[in-house]
Write a protein that holds these residues in place. Structure first.
Motif, PDB file in Angstrom:
ATOM      1  N   THR A  74      27.681  -4.861  -8.543  1.00  0.00           N
ATOM      2  CA  THR A  74      28.378  -5.192  -7.299  1.00  0.00           C
ATOM      3  C   THR A  74      28.638  -3.936  -6.483  1.00  0.00           C
ATOM      4  O   THR A  74      29.217  -2.960  -6.986  1.00  0.00           O
ATOM      5  N   PHE A  75      28.187  -3.967  -5.248  1.00  0.00           N
ATOM      6  CA  PHE A  75      28.560  -2.935  -4.273  1.00  0.00           C
ATOM      7  C   PHE A  75      29.924  -3.284  -3.703  1.00  0.00           C
ATOM      8  O   PHE A  75      30.166  -4.429  -3.305  1.00  0.00           O
ATOM      9  N   GLN A  76      30.804  -2.287  -3.633  1.00  0.00           N
ATOM     10  CA  GLN A  76      32.142  -2.465  -3.058  1.00  0.00           C
ATOM     11  C   GLN A  76      32.367  -1.370  -2.027  1.00  0.00           C
ATOM     12  O   GLN A  76      32.125  -0.190  -2.317  1.00  0.00           O
ATOM     13  N   ASP A  77      32.788  -1.746  -0.821  1.00  0.00           N
ATOM     14  CA  ASP A  77      33.139  -0.729   0.173  1.00  0.00           C
ATOM     15  C   ASP A  77      34.125   0.239  -0.467  1.00  0.00           C
ATOM     16  O   ASP A  77      35.155  -0.167  -1.016  1.00  0.00           O
ATOM     17  N   PRO A  78      33.835   1.559  -0.445  1.00  0.00           N
ATOM     18  CA  PRO A  78      34.660   2.516  -1.183  1.00  0.00           C
ATOM     19  C   PRO A  78      36.022   2.792  -0.577  1.00  0.00           C
ATOM     20  O   PRO A  78      36.861   3.426  -1.226  1.00  0.00           O
ATOM     21  N   THR A  79      36.278   2.351   0.655  1.00  0.00           N
ATOM     22  CA  THR A  79      37.562   2.606   1.291  1.00  0.00           C
ATOM     23  C   THR A  79      38.571   1.544   0.851  1.00  0.00           C
ATOM     24  O   THR A  79      38.333   0.344   1.001  1.00  0.00           O
ATOM     25  N   ALA A  80      39.690   2.003   0.322  1.00  0.00           N
ATOM     26  CA  ALA A  80      40.719   1.087  -0.174  1.00  0.00           C
ATOM     27  C   ALA A  80      41.175   0.143   0.939  1.00  0.00           C
ATOM     28  O   ALA A  80      41.382   0.565   2.084  1.00  0.00           O
ATOM     29  N   THR A 111       0.815  -1.211   0.000  1.00  0.00           N
ATOM     30  CA  THR A 111       0.000   0.000   0.000  1.00  0.00           C
ATOM     31  C   THR A 111       0.847   1.260   0.000  1.00  0.00           C
ATOM     32  O   THR A 111       0.426   2.298  -0.526  1.00  0.00           O
ATOM     33  N   TYR A 112       2.065   1.189   0.546  1.00  0.00           N
ATOM     34  CA  TYR A 112       2.812   2.405   0.850  1.00  0.00           C
ATOM     35  C   TYR A 112       4.102   2.563   0.058  1.00  0.00           C
ATOM     36  O   TYR A 112       4.625   3.675  -0.024  1.00  0.00           O
ATOM     37  N   ASP A 113       4.625   1.497  -0.508  1.00  0.00           N
ATOM     38  CA  ASP A 113       5.889   1.590  -1.258  1.00  0.00           C
ATOM     39  C   ASP A 113       5.683   1.544  -2.773  1.00  0.00           C
ATOM     40  O   ASP A 113       6.652   1.395  -3.520  1.00  0.00           O
ATOM     41  N   GLY A 114       4.460   1.695  -3.233  1.00  0.00           N
ATOM     42  CA  GLY A 114       4.170   1.511  -4.648  1.00  0.00           C
ATOM     43  C   GLY A 114       4.751   2.544  -5.583  1.00  0.00           C
ATOM     44  O   GLY A 114       4.735   2.348  -6.809  1.00  0.00           O
ATOM     45  N   ASN A 115       5.287   3.641  -5.045  1.00  0.00           N
ATOM     46  CA  ASN A 115       5.859   4.684  -5.897  1.00  0.00           C
ATOM     47  C   ASN A 115       7.343   4.908  -5.604  1.00  0.00           C
ATOM     48  O   ASN A 115       7.887   5.989  -5.878  1.00  0.00           O
ATOM     49  N   LEU A 116       8.023   3.908  -5.060  1.00  0.00           N
ATOM     50  CA  LEU A 116       9.462   4.025  -4.817  1.00  0.00           C
ATOM     51  C   LEU A 116      10.227   4.135  -6.136  1.00  0.00           C
ATOM     52  O   LEU A 116       9.682   3.855  -7.209  1.00  0.00           O
ATOM     53  N   PRO A 117      11.503   4.523  -6.092  1.00  0.00           N
ATOM     54  CA  PRO A 117      12.263   4.678  -7.335  1.00  0.00           C
ATOM     55  C   PRO A 117      12.361   3.407  -8.175  1.00  0.00           C
ATOM     56  O   PRO A 117      12.555   3.495  -9.385  1.00  0.00           O
ATOM     57  N   GLY A 118      12.264   2.220  -7.563  1.00  0.00           N
ATOM     58  CA  GLY A 118      12.357   1.000  -8.357  1.00  0.00           C
ATOM     59  C   GLY A 118      12.648  -0.206  -7.496  1.00  0.00           C
ATOM     60  O   GLY A 118      12.571  -0.158  -6.263  1.00  0.00           O
ATOM     61  N   HIS A 119      12.991  -1.325  -8.170  1.00  0.00           N
ATOM     62  CA  HIS A 119      13.290  -2.591  -7.515  1.00  0.00           C
ATOM     63  C   HIS A 119      14.805  -2.739  -7.457  1.00  0.00           C
ATOM     64  O   HIS A 119      15.465  -2.836  -8.503  1.00  0.00           O
ATOM     65  N   ALA A 120      15.370  -2.760  -6.251  1.00  0.00           N
ATOM     66  CA  ALA A 120      16.821  -2.740  -6.136  1.00  0.00           C
ATOM     67  C   ALA A 120      17.246  -3.137  -4.735  1.00  0.00           C
ATOM     68  O   ALA A 120      16.442  -3.134  -3.792  1.00  0.00           O
ATOM     69  N   VAL A 121      18.524  -3.453  -4.613  1.00  0.00           N
ATOM     70  CA  VAL A 121      19.169  -3.531  -3.306  1.00  0.00           C
ATOM     71  C   VAL A 121      19.664  -2.130  -2.960  1.00  0.00           C
ATOM     72  O   VAL A 121      20.288  -1.453  -3.791  1.00  0.00           O
ATOM     73  N   VAL A 122      19.347  -1.678  -1.760  1.00  0.00           N
ATOM     74  CA  VAL A 122      19.733  -0.350  -1.294  1.00  0.00           C
ATOM     75  C   VAL A 122      20.701  -0.530  -0.129  1.00  0.00           C
ATOM     76  O   VAL A 122      20.485  -1.374   0.751  1.00  0.00           O
ATOM     77  N   VAL A 123      21.759   0.273  -0.118  1.00  0.00           N
ATOM     78  CA  VAL A 123      22.852   0.121   0.843  1.00  0.00           C
ATOM     79  C   VAL A 123      22.903   1.358   1.742  1.00  0.00           C
ATOM     80  O   VAL A 123      22.813   2.495   1.257  1.00  0.00           O
ATOM     81  N   HIS A 124      23.053   1.145   3.034  1.00  0.00           N
ATOM     82  CA  HIS A 124      23.254   2.246   3.985  1.00  0.00           C
ATOM     83  C   HIS A 124      24.502   1.977   4.818  1.00  0.00           C
ATOM     84  O   HIS A 124      24.764   0.831   5.205  1.00  0.00           O
ATOM     85  N   GLU A 125      25.246   3.037   5.091  1.00  0.00           N
ATOM     86  CA  GLU A 125      26.299   2.966   6.099  1.00  0.00           C
ATOM     87  C   GLU A 125      25.725   3.458   7.414  1.00  0.00           C
ATOM     88  O   GLU A 125      25.097   4.531   7.467  1.00  0.00           O
TER      89      GLU A 125
END
Length: 494
Positions: A441-447, A394-408
């Motif tokens: 592929t998500f990669q941690d940005p810190t070398a 009911t509430y997420d029907g207008n999100l940007p799309g279908h994806a994996v989202v990453v948070h730090e």
């Protein structure tokens, strides 16, 4: 040690004599206030821009309330407002800064216990409709507010049930009004429609007086104890018929009502805060103790994470013909703070290696896979979270799309969770560089950090992922060959 979860002193450029405890004249302007703390987040109307001020109130032993404004980015805001509600705090005040100004230092005296934000069961709210003495308008009828809390799509009982997998509801909520406040509009709000972002506490809405007078005129008709229960109503929505200071506010207020003394979850709403239900859901989230989240652009504006009602409540939303914009789901990190995930629904790497997991869309009522993956960042207190989101329910029907989202996640900043995105940044972490889909592929940005996650393919309710943790992405096998434990052998394609 995380300062938000411990007794911590935060000095702010104090003169040497003050820091050293000298009795010289340099100390004389400073004074110490100690008492019970409560706090509220200010959220400006999107047209105003700007960050989120914090209103900190300390009730001292003499029953005097001392209010302070912590502007966005304040060095004093090195504590989690949701974890100090109703706890003891000591504030160092420099009167030369003016009444209500940013404190010179803060000492949190009570540590929040583990799981302080866990939330379950019925959480009834009472909505009080309060008119300024010189403003006759009644923007919405009483029925609008009573029906707002129904268990039907687009209403708040249904909303909180869906977000929490029926762990909480708001059954028992009610509304009363309109009642007339004892004073005119500008007694409570010096300049209606502005003030909360200018850094001058004299221009802010008087949240304490608004709470005291609004609950006071309603008290003869409302039993805040709900018939003598131990806790009474879980929260109070204060609905006003005129603008406040450009912000809606959400958090708590320590008060004694009908024999119950506690930090009452509270919101202070101008008409635009309830004409669309999304901002009200946002402020109720603050009442439950949730902070904002943010995106990765480090601009100090905590309203640009399109995946979270506790950030951008206004965009990528569903709508209702009566209640306007609806709240979307909050992010996985916040749901886990509230203990809406079981331990078995959060995946954490058990050791260094390569792993295949499924992360399901956590907006769905059931999950075939995990609801969140948590990847600790070695030698730090930070970690990454991975969640699946889609245009569902009911509430997420207008999100940007279908994806994996990453948070730090880093709990020593005002917004614990920052939505990760590679450059160029999108407006609200809603572009392709913030959305990991099949083959990416998500990669941690810190070398040097060996943390990566590849999205392999969509599943029935989420995505299948390959996780490399503590090993390079050229690693082919899980731990098992090294230990001889063949039950853990599992080939993974690099």
């Amino acid at each position: 040690m995380n300062p938000r979860f411990a007794v911590v002193l935060i000095p702010l450029l104090l003169p040497p004599a003050v820091a050293a405890g000298s009795s010289s004249s340099a100390v004389e302007p400073y004074r110490v206030i100690e008492g019970i703390a409560s706090a509220a987040w200010g959220d400006p109307h999107p047209a105003l821009g700007g960050g989120s001020p914090i209103r900190l109130t300390v009730l001292d032993a003499q029953g005097v309330r001392h209010a302070f404004v912590l502007p966005p980015g304040s060095p004093a805001l090195d504590f989690e407002p949701g974890l100090i509600q109703g706890r003891r705090m000591r504030v160092l005040v420099d009167p030369r800064r003016g009444a209500g100004a940013e404190p010179a230092g803060v000492l949190v005296l009570e540590k929040a216990p583990p799981g302080a934000l866990e939330l379950d069961g019925s959480q009834p709210w009472i909505s009080l409709l309060c008119k300024f003495a010189n403003v006759a308008a009644e923007p919405k009828p009483l029925s609008y507010f009573t029906q707002m809390f129904a268990n039907s799509p687009g209403r708040l009982d249904h909303y909180w049930r869906e977000l929490s997998y029926n762990i909480i509801d708001v059954v028992g909520s009610g509304a009363y009004g309109w009642v007339v406040l004892p004073s005119d509009h500008t007694v409570y709000v010096p300049t209606p429609g502005s003030g909360c972002l200018d850094g001058d506490p004299n221009n802010d809405a008087d949240l304490d007086l608004l709470f005291t007078d609004c609950t006071g005129v309603a008290d003869p008709f409302i039993d805040f104890s709900m018939g003598g229960t131990a806790t009474g109503y879980a929260g109070i929505n204060l609905m006003f018929n005129g603008d406040l200071d450009g912000c809606a506010w959400g958090g708590s207020k320590w008060a004694t009502l009908d024999g119950i003394s506690k930090a009452w979850r509270s919101t202070w709403e101008p008409p635009w805060g309830y004409e669309d239900v999304a901002p009200l859901a946002h402020e109720m989230g603050h009442g439950f103790g949730l902070p904002h989240s943010n995106n990765w652009d480090n601009d100090g504006w905590p309203y640009d994470n399109a995946w979270d009602v506790m950030s951008d409540a206004w965009s990528n939303t569903m709508s209702d013909p009566t209640y306007g914009l609806l709240g979307k789901h909050t992010i996985a990190y916040h749901k886990n703070l509230l203990a809406w995930f079981t331990a078995g629904e959060v995946w954490t790497p058990p050791f260094n290696g390569v792993f295949s997991i499924v992360v399901s869309d956590h907006a769905l009522p059931t999950a075939l896979g995990y609801r969140m993956a948590k990847l600790p960042i070695p030698t730090t207190t930070r970690y990454w979270t991975l969640e699946t989101r889609d245009r569902t329910g009911t509430y997420d029907g207008n999100l940007p799309g279908h994806a994996v989202v990453v948070h730090e996640i880093y709990t020593s900043r005002p917004e614990d969770a920052w939505c990760y995105e590679t450059t160029p940044f999108s407006a609200s972490c809603n572009g392709p560089n913030a959305m990991w889909t099949a083959g990416e592929t998500f990669q941690d940005p810190t070398a040097g950090r060996l943390i990566a996650a590849r999205v392999d393919a969509p599943t029935a309710d989420g995505f299948a992922l390959t996780i490399w943790y503590g090993v390079p992405t050229t690693a082919l096998f899980l731990d098992g060959f090294e230990t001889g434990d063949t039950t853990r052998w599992s080939a993974a394609q690099p």
